[in-house]
Structures are given as structure tokens and as C-alpha cells.
Design a protein around this motif. Structure first.
Motif, PDB file in Angstrom:
ATOM      1  N   TYR B 102       0.828  -1.214   0.000  1.00  0.00           N
ATOM      2  CA  TYR B 102       0.000   0.000   0.000  1.00  0.00           C
ATOM      3  C   TYR B 102       0.860   1.259   0.000  1.00  0.00           C
ATOM      4  O   TYR B 102       0.475   2.281   0.573  1.00  0.00           O
ATOM      5  CB  TYR B 102      -0.974  -0.011   1.194  1.00  0.00           C
ATOM      6  N   GLN B 152      -4.284   8.441   3.413  1.00  0.00           N
ATOM      7  CA  GLN B 152      -5.649   8.311   3.936  1.00  0.00           C
ATOM      8  C   GLN B 152      -6.431   7.577   2.859  1.00  0.00           C
ATOM      9  O   GLN B 152      -6.669   8.124   1.778  1.00  0.00           O
ATOM     10  CB  GLN B 152      -6.246   9.697   4.165  1.00  0.00           C
ATOM     11  N   LEU B 153      -6.769   6.324   3.100  1.00  0.00           N
ATOM     12  CA  LEU B 153      -7.437   5.544   2.060  1.00  0.00           C
ATOM     13  C   LEU B 153      -8.906   5.913   1.979  1.00  0.00           C
ATOM     14  O   LEU B 153      -9.541   6.287   2.960  1.00  0.00           O
ATOM     15  CB  LEU B 153      -7.294   4.049   2.354  1.00  0.00           C
ATOM     16  N   TYR B 154      -9.430   5.796   0.791  1.00  0.00           N
ATOM     17  CA  TYR B 154     -10.848   6.002   0.523  1.00  0.00           C
ATOM     18  C   TYR B 154     -11.323   7.414   0.822  1.00  0.00           C
ATOM     19  O   TYR B 154     -12.457   7.633   1.223  1.00  0.00           O
ATOM     20  CB  TYR B 154     -11.702   4.967   1.286  1.00  0.00           C
ATOM     21  N   ARG B 155     -10.391   8.341   0.681  1.00  0.00           N
ATOM     22  CA  ARG B 155     -10.760   9.747   0.854  1.00  0.00           C
ATOM     23  C   ARG B 155      -9.814  10.565  -0.020  1.00  0.00           C
ATOM     24  O   ARG B 155      -8.613  10.243  -0.092  1.00  0.00           O
ATOM     25  CB  ARG B 155     -10.598  10.165   2.330  1.00  0.00           C
ATOM     26  N   ASP B 178      -8.034   9.794  -4.624  1.00  0.00           N
ATOM     27  CA  ASP B 178      -8.169   8.829  -3.526  1.00  0.00           C
ATOM     28  C   ASP B 178      -7.172   7.727  -3.889  1.00  0.00           C
ATOM     29  O   ASP B 178      -7.287   7.125  -4.960  1.00  0.00           O
ATOM     30  CB  ASP B 178      -9.611   8.304  -3.491  1.00  0.00           C
ATOM     31  N   ASP B 181      -8.167   4.773  -5.790  1.00  0.00           N
ATOM     32  CA  ASP B 181      -8.621   4.866  -7.181  1.00  0.00           C
ATOM     33  C   ASP B 181      -7.476   4.670  -8.169  1.00  0.00           C
ATOM     34  O   ASP B 181      -7.715   4.536  -9.373  1.00  0.00           O
ATOM     35  CB  ASP B 181      -9.277   6.235  -7.421  1.00  0.00           C
ATOM     36  N   HIS B 215     -12.174  -7.444  -2.537  1.00  0.00           N
ATOM     37  CA  HIS B 215     -13.131  -6.564  -1.841  1.00  0.00           C
ATOM     38  C   HIS B 215     -13.463  -5.331  -2.677  1.00  0.00           C
ATOM     39  O   HIS B 215     -14.285  -4.518  -2.281  1.00  0.00           O
ATOM     40  CB  HIS B 215     -12.521  -6.095  -0.512  1.00  0.00           C
ATOM     41  N   MET B 216     -12.849  -5.205  -3.859  1.00  0.00           N
ATOM     42  CA  MET B 216     -12.944  -3.941  -4.589  1.00  0.00           C
ATOM     43  C   MET B 216     -14.061  -3.948  -5.636  1.00  0.00           C
ATOM     44  O   MET B 216     -14.415  -5.010  -6.174  1.00  0.00           O
ATOM     45  CB  MET B 216     -11.601  -3.647  -5.257  1.00  0.00           C
ATOM     46  N   GLU B 217     -14.577  -2.748  -5.905  1.00  0.00           N
ATOM     47  CA  GLU B 217     -15.577  -2.607  -6.966  1.00  0.00           C
ATOM     48  C   GLU B 217     -14.817  -2.271  -8.249  1.00  0.00           C
ATOM     49  O   GLU B 217     -14.194  -1.207  -8.340  1.00  0.00           O
ATOM     50  CB  GLU B 217     -16.563  -1.492  -6.603  1.00  0.00           C
ATOM     51  N   ARG B 264     -10.290   0.043 -11.844  1.00  0.00           N
ATOM     52  CA  ARG B 264     -11.194   0.746 -10.953  1.00  0.00           C
ATOM     53  C   ARG B 264     -12.204   1.505 -11.769  1.00  0.00           C
ATOM     54  O   ARG B 264     -11.948   1.878 -12.916  1.00  0.00           O
ATOM     55  CB  ARG B 264     -10.399   1.761 -10.092  1.00  0.00           C
TER      56      ARG B 264
END
Lengths: 177, 284
Positions: B102, B152-155, B178, B181, B215-217, B264
């Protein structure tokens, strides 16, 4: 704004979808650690550990406000944040238990902290009241008298956290379109 | 670079008693090039020579102050000159998140060379937080990796490159992303291919996401081509959940190659590599 109105808000929906995915990621990492505890200590199911459950019982973060129909996002989100905070600290036990998996546990702690601040920032964006939670390492992880009890403690901390995440996930999904 | 420089060199006459006439004659060398200065008496028994160079066009030079002594030119003082420009503006900043550790690796194009020692840093700012230096490129490379703990993930967060030297600072455009992404995804896996429904020109493939992406879209696409045909046909818009994908209009009794990739759902998403190819011969 009342929740019904928010549910149509694009940014709020984007927040929900992103953090639903984030919760899935965290749940996957908790499951990975549960597999490690199972493989390493043969502690795999709660059914087999009824007689050695920690007493007093370990902390289980309340999410009662996330269960009720028509719940208040403010209260539920606040409970999710408080729970993430507590489990962040409890994971210290798992760190001690599985030193060779430190990277995964620390990632989990970072993710829990990130998810909590994502929720806080979104609540602030929505004008909802937020509680400022104290600095991360607020309370030391629970102490155990024997190595076996520490292993059992680690097992239940992960099991409780997984259950907590499932409820939090359902709450977020309830709001998502 | 290109502007004028002035310098002065001051010598105490009392230090020059060894000279025949006690009169120091000061001269200059710019690296190896002799330069003439204007010499005059200074205060307190000194001799001062002043030099003006109208236009210095080299990024680095040594300016020597010399004195004639017993028929030789003695080097009695030196100044190092650095000349250049303010740094050029870094550009083309892009980032990629490694789903292993990550770490967010960012790359950019360096601006025009300022010919001066330059400090380059990647800056990050989370929403409502002050900017921090999140990584510094090593050995002059135009990339560095932001460690997970600074992300900061998902933001959304903002990233930009700063380049500073003695003459100024330049900043790249700000990249607002993000980190999730711009994750570099693992390719999916094609698990099985069947002629379903049977006796038709349709094929059903079962496939799965890589474990790290489960877990990802995502959104995925399938490409296929007949063994003898170099051009691929592409099926787009496959929802990113593992399962089946069905496609028709295949020729009968033909060997086909199949591959799949995912990315993504965001504008900045990167495609994964294509999956390992899987072959299938349709029924006669």
C-alpha cells in the motif's frame, strides 16, 4: 439534513460506496488474521472456547443504534467510530500474539484509524455533530495472566471485531443506494 | 546565468614587504581565463582590485585573485561561483498504489534544469490537514513512494511536487486523488470456459478476481480472438464481481484465445495486466 434527503446526495453515496469497500477490505484482513490464529494456535471456533471465554468479558463495542430501523446516522456513525477506536487499541494484544504478522496488524490499525477519520470528516461535511476521540493509543491492550489466555483473548478480539464490522457494514449498506 | 557579476579583492601592503617596490599588482583568473580588474589604494594600507564581468554564461566557475611576485603569478584568494535559474515547473504528476505494501509511488517530469543544487519533494495534504512532505526522491530520480502510514485511504488527498533552489521554488499542478482509485490491480483469473447453452454459438466463462482485489468494486473487459486471427474482439462493461460472463456469435469448431483485465471505476483507474490467456475450441 434528515437522512432521507442525504441518501440521495451524490457525495454521501460516494462516501458510502467507498467506505463499504474499505470495510470489506478490513473484514478480509481480520479474516486473514483469524486464519493465522487458527493455523498457529488451533483456536478456530467460538463453540470450542465457551469454557475459557475471558472473564470479565472483553470489550465489545456497542452498535445498538445501528440496528434499529430508521436509525440516526449521527449516533450510529458515532458508535462505529468509537468502536473502531477501541478495536484499534485492542489489536495491540494481537500484535503481541503474532509478532511475525506485525505488518498486517499495523495495516489493520491504520485502516481502522482511516475509516474512523473518513466517517468523522463525512459527518462534519454533513453538518452532523462529531465527538473528538482521544489520541490513538489511549488505552493499553488488555492484559492476560497466561500465554494460553492471551491466545484465547486474541481469538475473541478478532471475532468480536469481525462481528462489529459486519454490523457496521450492514448499517452503511442500509444507507447506500 | 547570463547576468553580470562584480568582485573585489583586498590585499594589505604590509604583507607585501618582500616585493621589490612593495607595490602589489593584483590580477584575476576566471577559471583559466585572465581578467583585468581596476586597482586602487584602499583604506588602512590596503590595495583593492574590483572586477566586473558583464555576463557570466557558465553554471560553475572559480574566480581567482592573484598577485605578481618575483615574476610569478601567486593565487592569493578564490571564490566559487554558481550560476543558474529558478527551477523549472515539474509536470505530468501521476501516482500508482501498490496493493502489496500500500505504498503510493508517484512519478513526474522534472522542470527545466536550473543548474543549481535543487531540493525536490513530494507534498501531500489530506482534507483539513496541513501539507506535509510525504517523500523525497533519491539520487535525482523523478519519483518516490509515499508510505502507507502517510496515506488516507478512501478519501481524496492532494499531492504536488515542489522544486527549490537558491533562486526560487516551482510547484507542479496539484493531483487530487483517492489512493485506492489509482491502485495497480492484479489480473483476474479465467477459471473455465464452456459452450453454454449447448449447441449454440455462445460461450460462458467463469472468472475470479485476484484475492487482493476481492473486496474492490471494479469493471472488467474480456478480449478474444480466433487462433488464426491477430485482431482481438473486446467485450466491455463486465461488472467487477467474480462469476460468469456469456458471449455469443462464435464460429463453430474454432480455437479461440481468451484474456480478461480489470480496473477501478474511476477516471484515473489503471487497467490491470491481461490475465493469463485461456484457450477453448468451440464445438462442431
Amino acid at each position: 439534513a434528515p437522512l432521507a434527503e442525504l441518501s440521495g446526495d451524490h457525495d454521501f453515496q460516494l462516501f458510502l460506496h467507498k467506505n463499504l469497500e474499505f470495510t470489506r477490505k478490513i473484514r478480509g484482513d481480520v479474516a486473514a488474521l483469524q486464519r493465522v490464529v487458527c493455523d498457529t494456535f488451533q483456536l478456530c471456533t467460538e463453540e470450542e472456547l465457551q469454557l475459557v471465554r475471558p472473564d470479565p468479558p472483553l470489550m465489545q463495542a456497542p452498535l445498538d443504534q445501528c440496528h434499529k430501523r430508521g436509525f440516526q446516522a449521527e449516533v450510529c456513525f458515532g458508535q462505529i467510530r468509537a468502536g473502531l477506536h477501541s478495536y484499534h487499541d485492542s489489536l495491540g494484544t494481537v500484535l503481541q500474539l503474532l509478532p511475525e504478522h506485525t505488518a498486517l496488524v499495523e495495516t489493520l490499525q491504520l485502516d481502522a484509524a482511516n475509516l474512523s477519520s473518513n466517517i468523522q470528516q463525512q459527518m462534519e461535511d454533513l453538518g452532523l455533530d462529531t465527538v473528538t476521540l482521544p489520541a490513538q493509543q489511549r488505552s493499553p491492550p488488555p492484559a492476560f495472566s497466561t500465554r494460553f489466555q492471551q491466545q484465547v483473548g486474541g481469538f475473541f478480539i478478532l471475532a468480536n471485531f469481525q462481528r462489529f464490522l459486519e454490523t457496521a457494514y450492514r448499517a452503511l449498506r442500509h444507507l447506500a443506494r | 546565468m547570463g547576468s553580470a557579476i562584480t568582485a573585489s579583492c583586498t590585499i594589505r601592503r604590509e604583507r607585501c614587504r618582500g616585493l621589490q617596490d612593495g607595490q602589489p599588482r593584483i590580477s584575476w583568473l576566471l577559471d583559466t581565463e585572465p581578467m583585468a580588474g581596476r586597482q586602487r589604494r584602499g583604506v588602512g594600507g590596503t590595495e583593492v582590485s574590483e572586477l566586473s564581468v558583464p555576463q557570466l554564461n557558465r553554471p560553475q566557475a572559480k574566480l581567482w585573485c592573484c598577485m605578481e611576485w618575483n615574476g610569478t603569478k601567486q593565487r592569493v584568494g578564490m571564490a566559487e561561483i554558481r550560476a543558474g535559474y529558478p527551477p523549472g515547473k515539474p509536470s505530468n504528476l501521476s501516482c500508482l498504489l501498490d496493493l502489496g505494501d500500500y505504498g503510493l509511488t508517484c512519478r513526474w517530469q522534472q522542470g527545466a534544469d536550473g543548474h543549481l543544487p535543487t531540493n525536490v519533494m513530494l507534498k501531500c495534504a489530506m482534507s483539513r490537514s496541513p501539507a506535509v512532505t510525504c517523500c523525497t526522491p533519491q539520487n535525482g530520480h523523478s519519483q518516490c513512494t509515499v508510505p502507507r502510514r502517510l496515506l488516507q485511504l478512501y478519501r481524496p488527498m492532494e499531492l504536488w511536487v515542489t522544486a527549490s533552489n537558491a533562486l526560487g521554488t516551482a510547484e507542479s499542478e496539484r493531483l487530487r486523488i483517492d489512493p485506492m482509485d489509482v491502485a495497480k490491480l492484479d489480473p483476474p483469473t479465467l477459471q473455465s470456459i464452456h459452450s453454454v447453452p449447448p449447441q449454440t454459438n455462445c460461450v460462458t466463462l467463469t472468472w475470479a478476481l485476484a484475492p487482493r482485489n476481492a473486496h474492490m468494486e471494479l469493471c472488467c473487459e474480456l478480449r478474444y480472438r480466433a487462433a488464426k486471427d491477430p485482431t482481438w474482439d473486446v467485450v466491455t462493461g463486465i461488472a467487477g464481481h467474480a462469476g460468469n460472463v456469456q458471449h455469443c456469435k462464435f464460429l463453430f469448431g474454432m480455437l479461440y484465445h481468451f484474456q480478461m483485465r480489470c480496473r477501478r471505476d474511476s477516471a484515473r483507474g489503471y487497467w490491470s495486466e491481461w490475465s493469463v490467456s485461456r484457450n477453448y475450441t468451440t464445438h462442431e
